[in-house]
Design an enzyme around this catalytic site. Structure first.
Site, PDB file in Angstrom:
ATOM      1  N   GLU A  47       0.827  -1.204   0.000  1.00 49.99           N
ATOM      2  CA  GLU A  47       0.000   0.000   0.000  1.00 49.99           C
ATOM      3  C   GLU A  47       0.866   1.260   0.000  1.00 49.99           C
ATOM      4  OE1 GLU A  47      -3.281   0.534  -0.260  1.00 49.99           O
ATOM      5  OE2 GLU A  47      -3.624  -1.611  -0.559  1.00 49.99           O
ATOM      6  N   TYR A 132      -6.900   6.152   4.715  1.00 49.43           N
ATOM      7  CA  TYR A 132      -7.098   5.279   3.555  1.00 49.43           C
ATOM      8  C   TYR A 132      -6.247   4.017   3.674  1.00 49.43           C
ATOM      9  CZ  TYR A 132      -6.963   3.354  -1.104  1.00 49.43           C
ATOM     10  OH  TYR A 132      -7.032   2.476  -2.152  1.00 49.43           O
ATOM     11  N   ASP A 150     -11.558   5.723  -3.109  1.00 47.04           N
ATOM     12  CA  ASP A 150     -10.430   6.412  -3.737  1.00 47.04           C
ATOM     13  C   ASP A 150     -10.908   7.020  -5.041  1.00 47.04           C
ATOM     14  OD1 ASP A 150     -10.634   4.278  -5.488  1.00 47.04           O
ATOM     15  OD2 ASP A 150      -8.577   3.575  -5.204  1.00 47.04           O
TER      16      ASP A 150
END
Length: 305
Positions: A47, A132, A150
């Site tokens: 990520e 996020y 997103d």
């Protein structure tokens, strides 16, 4: 929330929408290696690397990183300068991400006995892990996240269900759509839809988009979508110069400013001279990436260790 307050069309068959997307994803999707693991350490690395970096370029870097530091304990024990140098050598963007990833590993080992928190709130307490990323790790590692929102997801929801371009409404719509207890497969699937079938230029039929029968844009031919933020120009940017400083210092024990300057930019001097470079290395020192030794005779710079 009642249908009257819903962010989605009142006549939408949510079960049909959910089933169609999950079946489409499970039948065929891009095979990124981090999609084959539920290890939170490996997923967090993917990520962080994927932030503003094309996924195809991330694969080799991710595999090399895990070869170097296979576990969170290995990363926590690593020399931070080595982690930053790896980040720079693989062109992974802002070097602060490497620093924060290293610090987060140390937090996990020292504060959590080597075990990652399993909720978005718990993960958000780790250094450099924003909402996020925390939600993504909770979803993909523990199947315990909220609906991801997103840029790709916003585009999909706006086109498919005419969701207004408003962050809070997008979050409501995404939450309404996600099947309870299915954050892992759902968030992967809806992001895949936005990345493969519903990009800036949609490929509805070519990609076999599973939502064509429900999609407002497909029905009307209006494929407008919320604006996608543009990446700041990289060539010649301060971000590029910071990366050059870190990369060059990775090749030397230390350098004086006037030794470092010409290696950073060929036009070193004048407005791009010592004052400019000193400001750049001071910023890097504030971020914990370099050490500046300021004695009476000369300013010396080295990677922080």
């Amino acid at each position: 929330m009642s249908d009257a307050e819903s962010a989605l069309p009142s006549d939408l068959d949510r079960n049909a929408v959910q089933t169609a997307l999950v079946e489409w994803y499970e039948a065929d999707h891009r095979d990124f290696p981090w999609r084959r693991t539920d290890d939170p350490y490996e997923i967090l690395v993917s990520e962080v690397m994927s932030q503003q970096t094309q996924l195809g370029r991330v694969v080799d870097a991710w595999e090399a990183f895990l070869d170097e530091w296979p576990t969170v304990s290995d990363l926590a024990a690593a020399d931070r300068a080595d982690v930053v140098a790896f980040w720079t050598s693989h062109s992974l963007g802002y070097n602060n991400r490497a620093k924060y990833l290293h610090e987060a590993a140390q937090q996990v080992v020292e504060d959590h006995d080597g075990e990652y928190p399993q909720t978005p709130d718990g993960l958000s307490e780790l250094m450099g892990v924003g909402p996020y990323t925390a939600n993504a790790v909770a979803s993909f590692a523990f199947n315990n996240g909220d609906a991801v929102v997103d840029t790709n997801v916003k585009r999909v929801l706006h086109r498919a269900f005419a969701v207004p371009d408003d962050d809070s409404v997008f979050e409501t719509a995404a939450s309404e759509l996600m099947p309870e207890g299915k954050s892992r497969v759902w968030n992967n699937a809806i992001m895949e839809l936005g990345g493969v079938a519903c990009g800036k230029t949609p490929s509805c039929d070519e990609s076999g988009c599973p939502w064509r029968q429900f999609c407002h844009a497909y029905e009307t031919g209006d494929f407008t979508a919320p604006d996608v933020p543009t990446q700041p120009k990289f060539e010649g940017s301060r971000r590029q110069m910071r990366g050059r400083v870190v990369r060059i210092l990775g090749e030397y024990d230390e350098l004086g400013l006037d030794e470092l300057g010409p290696r950073v930019r060929v036009d070193y001097g004048g407005e791009n001279g010592r004052e400019w470079l000193r400001g750049l290395v001071d910023d890097l020192a504030t971020d914990g990436l370099v050490t500046v030794d300021d004695d009476e005779d000369e300013v010396r710079v080295s990677l922080a260790r």
